[in-house]
Design a protein around this motif. Structure first.
Motif, PDB file in Angstrom:
ATOM      1  N   GLN A 150      25.589  15.268  15.630  1.00 11.35           N
ATOM      2  CA  GLN A 150      26.313  14.657  16.749  1.00 11.35           C
ATOM      3  C   GLN A 150      25.780  13.245  16.959  1.00 11.35           C
ATOM      4  N   TYR A 151      26.657  12.344  17.367  1.00 14.30           N
ATOM      5  CA  TYR A 151      26.213  10.955  17.523  1.00 14.30           C
ATOM      6  C   TYR A 151      27.119  10.241  18.513  1.00 14.30           C
ATOM      7  N   GLU A 152      26.891   8.938  18.686  1.00 13.52           N
ATOM      8  CA  GLU A 152      27.584   8.178  19.716  1.00 13.52           C
ATOM      9  C   GLU A 152      29.015   7.802  19.348  1.00 13.52           C
ATOM     10  N   GLY A 153      29.445   8.118  18.113  1.00 15.96           N
ATOM     11  CA  GLY A 153      30.774   7.701  17.688  1.00 15.96           C
ATOM     12  C   GLY A 153      30.806   6.202  17.414  1.00 15.96           C
ATOM     13  N   LEU A 154      31.916   5.586  17.742  1.00 18.08           N
ATOM     14  CA  LEU A 154      32.085   4.134  17.614  1.00 18.08           C
ATOM     15  C   LEU A 154      31.959   3.683  16.166  1.00 18.08           C
ATOM     16  N   SER A 192      33.949   5.081   8.679  1.00 16.25           N
ATOM     17  CA  SER A 192      33.734   4.503   7.362  1.00 16.25           C
ATOM     18  C   SER A 192      34.622   5.206   6.349  1.00 16.25           C
ATOM     19  N   PRO A 193      35.220   4.475   5.418  1.00 22.74           N
ATOM     20  CA  PRO A 193      36.047   5.115   4.398  1.00 22.74           C
ATOM     21  C   PRO A 193      35.251   5.938   3.397  1.00 22.74           C
ATOM     22  N   ASN A 194      33.923   5.888   3.485  1.00 22.24           N
ATOM     23  CA  ASN A 194      33.071   6.609   2.528  1.00 22.24           C
ATOM     24  C   ASN A 194      32.228   7.697   3.179  1.00 22.24           C
ATOM     25  N   ILE A 195      32.429   7.922   4.486  1.00 20.93           N
ATOM     26  CA  ILE A 195      31.624   8.914   5.196  1.00 20.93           C
ATOM     27  C   ILE A 195      32.527   9.950   5.860  1.00 20.93           C
ATOM     28  N   TYR A 196      32.123  11.211   5.745  1.00 26.16           N
ATOM     29  CA  TYR A 196      32.710  12.286   6.531  1.00 26.16           C
ATOM     30  C   TYR A 196      31.678  12.726   7.561  1.00 26.16           C
ATOM     31  N   TYR A 197      32.121  12.830   8.813  1.00 30.07           N
ATOM     32  CA  TYR A 197      31.236  13.111   9.934  1.00 30.07           C
ATOM     33  C   TYR A 197      31.467  14.549  10.396  1.00 30.07           C
ATOM     34  N   THR A 198      30.450  15.410  10.250  1.00 28.48           N
ATOM     35  CA  THR A 198      30.637  16.821  10.590  1.00 28.48           C
ATOM     36  C   THR A 198      29.965  17.211  11.904  1.00 28.48           C
ATOM     37  N   GLY A 199      29.372  16.239  12.617  1.00 29.39           N
ATOM     38  CA  GLY A 199      28.824  16.492  13.944  1.00 29.39           C
ATOM     39  C   GLY A 199      29.813  16.087  15.024  1.00 29.39           C
ATOM     40  N   SER A 200      29.435  16.294  16.274  1.00 29.13           N
ATOM     41  CA  SER A 200      30.308  15.987  17.408  1.00 29.13           C
ATOM     42  C   SER A 200      30.252  14.508  17.762  1.00 29.13           C
ATOM     43  N   VAL A 201      31.322  14.031  18.399  1.00 27.77           N
ATOM     44  CA  VAL A 201      31.386  12.674  18.950  1.00 27.77           C
ATOM     45  C   VAL A 201      31.434  12.794  20.476  1.00 27.77           C
ATOM     46  N   SER A 222      42.815  11.098  10.407  1.00 28.77           N
ATOM     47  CA  SER A 222      42.838   9.697  10.823  1.00 28.77           C
ATOM     48  C   SER A 222      41.438   9.159  11.136  1.00 28.77           C
ATOM     49  N   SER A 223      40.489  10.046  11.484  1.00 29.63           N
ATOM     50  CA  SER A 223      39.159   9.579  11.885  1.00 29.63           C
ATOM     51  C   SER A 223      38.028  10.076  10.988  1.00 29.63           C
ATOM     52  N   ARG A 224      38.309  11.094  10.121  1.00 26.01           N
ATOM     53  CA  ARG A 224      37.311  11.652   9.209  1.00 26.01           C
ATOM     54  C   ARG A 224      36.204  12.402   9.944  1.00 26.01           C
ATOM     55  N   HIS A 225      36.496  12.865  11.162  1.00 29.64           N
ATOM     56  CA  HIS A 225      35.603  13.698  11.950  1.00 29.64           C
ATOM     57  C   HIS A 225      36.241  15.074  12.127  1.00 29.64           C
ATOM     58  N   LEU A 226      35.408  16.072  12.435  1.00 25.69           N
ATOM     59  CA  LEU A 226      35.896  17.436  12.607  1.00 25.69           C
ATOM     60  C   LEU A 226      36.374  17.704  14.032  1.00 25.69           C
ATOM     61  N   TRP A 227      37.405  18.535  14.145  1.00 28.09           N
ATOM     62  CA  TRP A 227      37.746  19.119  15.437  1.00 28.09           C
ATOM     63  C   TRP A 227      36.584  20.031  15.831  1.00 28.09           C
ATOM     64  N   LYS A 228      36.224  20.019  17.140  1.00 30.26           N
ATOM     65  CA  LYS A 228      35.039  20.765  17.573  1.00 30.26           C
ATOM     66  C   LYS A 228      35.242  21.384  18.957  1.00 30.26           C
ATOM     67  N   PRO A 229      34.665  22.593  19.177  1.00 22.16           N
ATOM     68  CA  PRO A 229      34.563  23.107  20.542  1.00 22.16           C
ATOM     69  C   PRO A 229      33.366  22.469  21.236  1.00 22.16           C
ATOM     70  N   PRO A 263      38.611  14.976  17.657  1.00 26.23           N
ATOM     71  CA  PRO A 263      37.584  13.934  17.763  1.00 26.23           C
ATOM     72  C   PRO A 263      38.184  12.575  18.123  1.00 26.23           C
ATOM     73  N   ARG A 264      37.530  11.898  19.057  1.00 31.66           N
ATOM     74  CA  ARG A 264      37.905  10.525  19.414  1.00 31.66           C
ATOM     75  C   ARG A 264      36.640   9.679  19.322  1.00 31.66           C
ATOM     76  N   PRO A 265      36.335   9.168  18.116  1.00 32.09           N
ATOM     77  CA  PRO A 265      35.084   8.419  17.938  1.00 32.09           C
ATOM     78  C   PRO A 265      34.950   7.231  18.876  1.00 32.09           C
ATOM     79  N   PHE A 266      36.068   6.645  19.259  1.00 26.43           N
ATOM     80  CA  PHE A 266      36.051   5.547  20.222  1.00 26.43           C
ATOM     81  C   PHE A 266      36.680   6.060  21.522  1.00 26.43           C
TER      82      PHE A 266
END
Length: 405
Positions: A129-133, A136-145, A351-358, A382-385
């Motif tokens: 999990q991280y702050e979002g914002l 990257s076209p080369n990263i998949y984010y599997t933690g929460s935003v 669209s964001s390369r992040h996972l849907w999360k509960p 996920p809404r990184p921003f």
């Protein structure tokens, strides 16, 4: 003509036999880079992620590997140092020829490694999990935003603990941006931030913080400490007899709680995650049993452990779909994957390369586990921003933190 055909057939048979003899009996492994801290202040949090990757790799190999080849881990120690992480990412990609990286915990580390991954057109899975914002076209984010953790967790705490908040964090990008979000939510909910304090990663002296907490008597402390600083903070709280303070942690999970131990157990400690080991469900029970069978009955799982584990399986499914390990081809295939993980079915928002999360809140127990006391229900997109501010405002906020001396 009749004399030529037998000769041609013989040549064909010989060619096939030669090809079979020359074909490698043991196909070369698919090499993946695993880059986490085995030493330093972040080791308590990052070591378990290596085991999560290992469990997933062993499951994949037990089912026949990928594309007829075994998967091999190449492990590197980032030593809780962004400079080391950068150098090791470069080495893993250019010298070890890994097809993908599973790497990093802190945002400062991720920001150090990301340019290396992008420059080489490689692929990386970030499991925390991280702050979002960031996208990257080369990263998949599997933690929460933030909209899957910080924002709902803050609202829950202010509604249930009280309106007077104290903000505490390690001094780098994630805690500072996270606390800006906490401040925004507090302002929107007629709440007051009494103080905002940051300490270096690895800090062990919390004397001044304890003194300030005694004086201010906040209703809730939002804890964004990372690594083994959490151990020293909670032990300081215990020694000071401040068990009446409500603490809500965003970066402390089962491994850190276990390391703190029952002797420093805090009775009003809560954590906000998408997953707790204690949750029910057949898939989670099998996962916990497999993790303990492989690494020891005393071991615990956590949200970051699960995020690291499902990231490997999602990448593997992308490899099977793409029928290659070439990062640029696998990259586009991964976004179409889903996986039935311990926390539920996970799927990427393309669209964001992040996972849907509960999202759920857990109350800490003396044994280091958490009992769920609140959950949002459905998985959140996920809404990184966070959309309550313009994107350029968030980007500027991150740049301001990076530019701090």
């Amino acid at each position: 003509m009749k004399r030529i055909w037998p000769a041609l057939v013989l040549l064909a048979v010989l060619a096939a036999a030669l090809a079979w003899w020359a074909w490698p009996k043991n196909p070369p492994p698919i090499r993946i880079g695993v880059l986490h801290s085995l030493t330093g202040t972040m080791a308590v949090s990052e070591r378990p992620l290596i085991d999560a990757v290992r469990l997933a790799v062993e499951e994949i190999n037990a089912s026949g590997g990928l594309l007829g080849r075994p998967v091999e881990m190449v492990i590197a120690d980032g030593k809780s140092d962004d400079v080391v992480f950068t150098a090791e990412a470069e080495r893993l990609i250019t010298q070890e020829k890994v097809s993908v990286l599973f790497a990093c915990w802190t945002s400062s580390c991720r920001n150090a490694v990301r340019p290396v991954v992008e420059r080489h057109g490689n692929l990386m899975f970030y499991p925390v999990q991280y702050e979002g914002l960031e996208q990257s076209p080369n990263i998949y984010y599997t933690g929460s935003v933030p909209n899957q953790q910080i924002m709902p967790g803050t609202r829950w705490a202010l509604e249930n603990m009280g309106k007077r908040a104290y903000l505490l964090g390690s001094d780098y990008i994630y805690p500072r941006v996270a606390n800006r979000i906490v401040r925004d939510i507090a302002a929107a909910n007629d709440s007051e931030v009494l103080a905002e304090r940051y300490l270096p990663l690895g800090e062990t002296d919390f004397t001044a913080v304890i003194s300030e907490l005694r004086t201010l008597k906040p209703d809730v402390v939002f804890n964004n400490l990372n690594g083994d600083s959490n151990l020293h903070f909670f032990r300081a709280l215990f020694d000071a007899g401040l068990g009446n303070l409500a603490i809500v942690s965003f970066s402390l999970a089962e491994d850190e709680a276990k390391a703190i131990g029952a002797a420093a157990f805090h009775p009003r400690h809560y954590a906000v995650w998408d997953y707790f080991q204690s949750q029910t469900g057949d898939i989670n029970q099998r996962f916990v049993a497999a993790f303990r069978a492989r690494f020891g009955a005393q071991r615990v799982t956590s949200s970051p452990v699960v995020a690291a584990y499902v990231g490997v399986h999602l990448w593997a499914q992308g490899v099977r779909s793409a029928e290659t390990v070439m990062p640029e081809t696998v990259n586009s295939a991964v976004s179409r994957q889903s996986f039935p993980g311990p926390a539920g079915i996970v799927v990427f928002d393309r669209s964001s390369r992040h996972l849907w999360k509960p999202v759920q809140v857990g109350h800490a127990r003396a044994d280091g586990q958490f009992d769920r006391v609140w959950n949002f229900g459905d998985a959140l997109r996920p809404r990184p921003f966070p959309d309550y501010r313009p994107r350029y405002d968030w980007i500027k906020a991150v740049e301001n933190v990076k530019e701090r001396p």
